[in-house]
Design an enzyme around this catalytic site. Sequence first.
Site, PDB file in Angstrom:
ATOM      1  N   ARG A   1      -8.989 -71.838  12.639  1.00  0.00           N
ATOM      2  CA  ARG A   1      -7.831 -71.997  13.290  1.00  0.00           C
ATOM      3  C   ARG A   1      -7.989 -73.344  14.503  1.00  0.00           C
ATOM      4  O   ARG A   1      -7.384 -73.605  15.208  1.00  0.00           O
ATOM      5  CB  ARG A   1      -7.146 -70.982  14.071  1.00  0.00           C
ATOM      6  CG  ARG A   1      -6.103 -70.388  13.181  1.00  0.00           C
ATOM      7  CD  ARG A   1      -4.955 -69.750  13.817  1.00  0.00           C
ATOM      8  NE  ARG A   1      -5.488 -68.715  14.812  1.00  0.00           N
ATOM      9  CZ  ARG A   1      -5.505 -67.156  14.524  1.00  0.00           C
ATOM     10  NH1 ARG A   1      -5.193 -66.753  13.692  1.00  0.00           N
ATOM     11  NH2 ARG A   1      -5.873 -66.271  15.671  1.00  0.00           N
TER      12      ARG A   1
ATOM     13  N   ARG B   1      -2.265 -74.070  18.050  1.00  0.00           N
ATOM     14  CA  ARG B   1      -1.494 -74.454  19.208  1.00  0.00           C
ATOM     15  C   ARG B   1      -2.105 -74.685  20.468  1.00  0.00           C
ATOM     16  O   ARG B   1      -1.666 -74.801  21.463  1.00  0.00           O
ATOM     17  CB  ARG B   1      -0.571 -73.342  19.361  1.00  0.00           C
ATOM     18  CG  ARG B   1       0.518 -73.287  18.410  1.00  0.00           C
ATOM     19  CD  ARG B   1       1.545 -72.059  18.417  1.00  0.00           C
ATOM     20  NE  ARG B   1       0.786 -70.837  17.509  1.00  0.00           N
ATOM     21  CZ  ARG B   1       1.303 -69.885  17.453  1.00  0.00           C
ATOM     22  NH1 ARG B   1       2.546 -69.687  18.130  1.00  0.00           N
ATOM     23  NH2 ARG B   1       0.586 -68.876  16.988  1.00  0.00           N
TER      24      ARG B   1
ATOM     25  N   ARG C   1       3.667 -80.601  15.846  1.00  0.00           N
ATOM     26  CA  ARG C   1       4.620 -79.457  15.237  1.00  0.00           C
ATOM     27  C   ARG C   1       5.881 -79.670  15.742  1.00  0.00           C
ATOM     28  O   ARG C   1       6.874 -79.267  14.863  1.00  0.00           O
ATOM     29  CB  ARG C   1       3.884 -78.286  15.581  1.00  0.00           C
ATOM     30  CG  ARG C   1       4.794 -77.050  15.222  1.00  0.00           C
ATOM     31  CD  ARG C   1       4.024 -75.967  15.365  1.00  0.00           C
ATOM     32  NE  ARG C   1       4.980 -74.640  15.146  1.00  0.00           N
ATOM     33  CZ  ARG C   1       4.554 -73.241  15.135  1.00  0.00           C
ATOM     34  NH1 ARG C   1       3.046 -73.121  14.742  1.00  0.00           N
ATOM     35  NH2 ARG C   1       5.025 -72.487  15.029  1.00  0.00           N
TER      36      ARG C   1
ATOM     37  N   ASP D   1      -1.640 -72.830   5.238  1.00  0.00           N
ATOM     38  CA  ASP D   1      -1.506 -71.404   5.603  1.00  0.00           C
ATOM     39  C   ASP D   1      -1.760 -70.652   4.386  1.00  0.00           C
ATOM     40  O   ASP D   1      -1.828 -70.962   3.188  1.00  0.00           O
ATOM     41  CB  ASP D   1       0.068 -71.252   5.736  1.00  0.00           C
ATOM     42  CG  ASP D   1       0.434 -69.883   6.497  1.00  0.00           C
ATOM     43  OD1 ASP D   1       0.593 -69.017   5.682  1.00  0.00           O
ATOM     44  OD2 ASP D   1       0.007 -69.664   7.544  1.00  0.00           O
TER      45      ASP D   1
ATOM     46  N   TYR E   1       0.786 -59.071   2.406  1.00  0.00           N
ATOM     47  CA  TYR E   1       1.957 -59.744   2.928  1.00  0.00           C
ATOM     48  C   TYR E   1       2.954 -59.641   1.733  1.00  0.00           C
ATOM     49  O   TYR E   1       4.213 -59.495   2.212  1.00  0.00           O
ATOM     50  CB  TYR E   1       1.978 -61.256   3.108  1.00  0.00           C
ATOM     51  CG  TYR E   1       1.191 -61.438   4.542  1.00  0.00           C
ATOM     52  CD1 TYR E   1       1.950 -61.501   5.774  1.00  0.00           C
ATOM     53  CD2 TYR E   1      -0.365 -61.737   4.479  1.00  0.00           C
ATOM     54  CE1 TYR E   1       1.179 -61.771   6.873  1.00  0.00           C
ATOM     55  CE2 TYR E   1      -0.845 -62.080   5.892  1.00  0.00           C
ATOM     56  CZ  TYR E   1      -0.198 -61.931   7.085  1.00  0.00           C
ATOM     57  OH  TYR E   1      -0.838 -62.392   8.178  1.00  0.00           O
TER      58      TYR E   1
END
Length: 356
Positions: free
Chosen positions: A27, A31, A40, A77, A154
């Site tokens: 990652r 962020r 973003r 992702d 998921y």
Amino acid sequence: MSRLKNDTFLRALLRQPTEHTPVWLMRQAGRYLPEYCETRKRAGNFLNLCKSPSMACEVTLQPLARYNFDAAILFSDILTIPDAMGLGLYFADGEGPRFERPLKDEWEIRNLSAPDPHAELQYVMDAVSEIRRALDGSVPLIGFSGSPWTLACYMVEGASSSDYRKVKSLAYSRPDLMHHILEVTAQAVIKYLNAQIEAGAQAVMVFDSWGGVLSEAAYREFSLPYLEKVVAGLIRERDGQRVPNVVFTKGGGLWLESIAAIGCDAVGLDWTMDIGRARQLVGDKVALQGNLDPNVLFAPPEVVAHEARRVLDAYGNHPGHVFNLGHGISQFTPPESVTVLVDTVHEHSRKLRAQG
């Protein structure tokens, strides 16, 4: 394509000697970087960012402009595959990813099919190609996918879960249906990763983020064999160059030797296992990637440096180590801590090499 100016990461994955220990972070485009947050915001939402090759390229390169990383990783992702299967991926504010149509009924599971990566997922391949051009041979590009088991979690739960009740209930009560999901998903992962390799990815990584929630017996039935199947199906050489692969099961230290035996080039470690002990267990079968606790990066700079040296010293002056965190970097990480980490890894590993 240009020859790589820095191929340290690829050589380490193949357990070849390197001048320093290569470092990149899971990652690493994220962020914690203000420039990422700006891009973003411009994209409107996370999915728009993932599905725009130019923006995915922009954020992939952002950490490389700040830090001396030895590899770039495709910005995407892990849930692109189930989205392409028609499950309806969306991101709720503050809640993470969700699916509009999780797998519930037997007929839905039986109808599941692997998507064509050159149709439903072409935007990912376009991003890979664009990033490779932009990197211009500076460092290698890593492609990636979720593992069959993690994607299945998921797909059945419909979101992240605290207890995995739905997916584990299905695995124990209807293993036939669980294996069908995993088989289809494994084929999808193989096609997806090979398409990334054909588009220009120079190494690939499989994230088994939720493998560690399984019991020993369940891991050996529902995760490990499908990781092995994926690794066996991957393109191993392109344009005369080896394309190494990394398999990472979070919480997988218990099964390290079994993971190392599936044919992968490298095994990723979370922060719960001593990397020196891990190296003793696997010998020269595989390279190891890891494994600093991501929360170390909230400590003062001298502690960050100390803990980085501790991981390097534990591994020792041996080929086959890629420095990384034991999981993805936190969005709250101070960016300056990453500078300390990267510089320490490069400096200290060079000292270790010099000591012989």
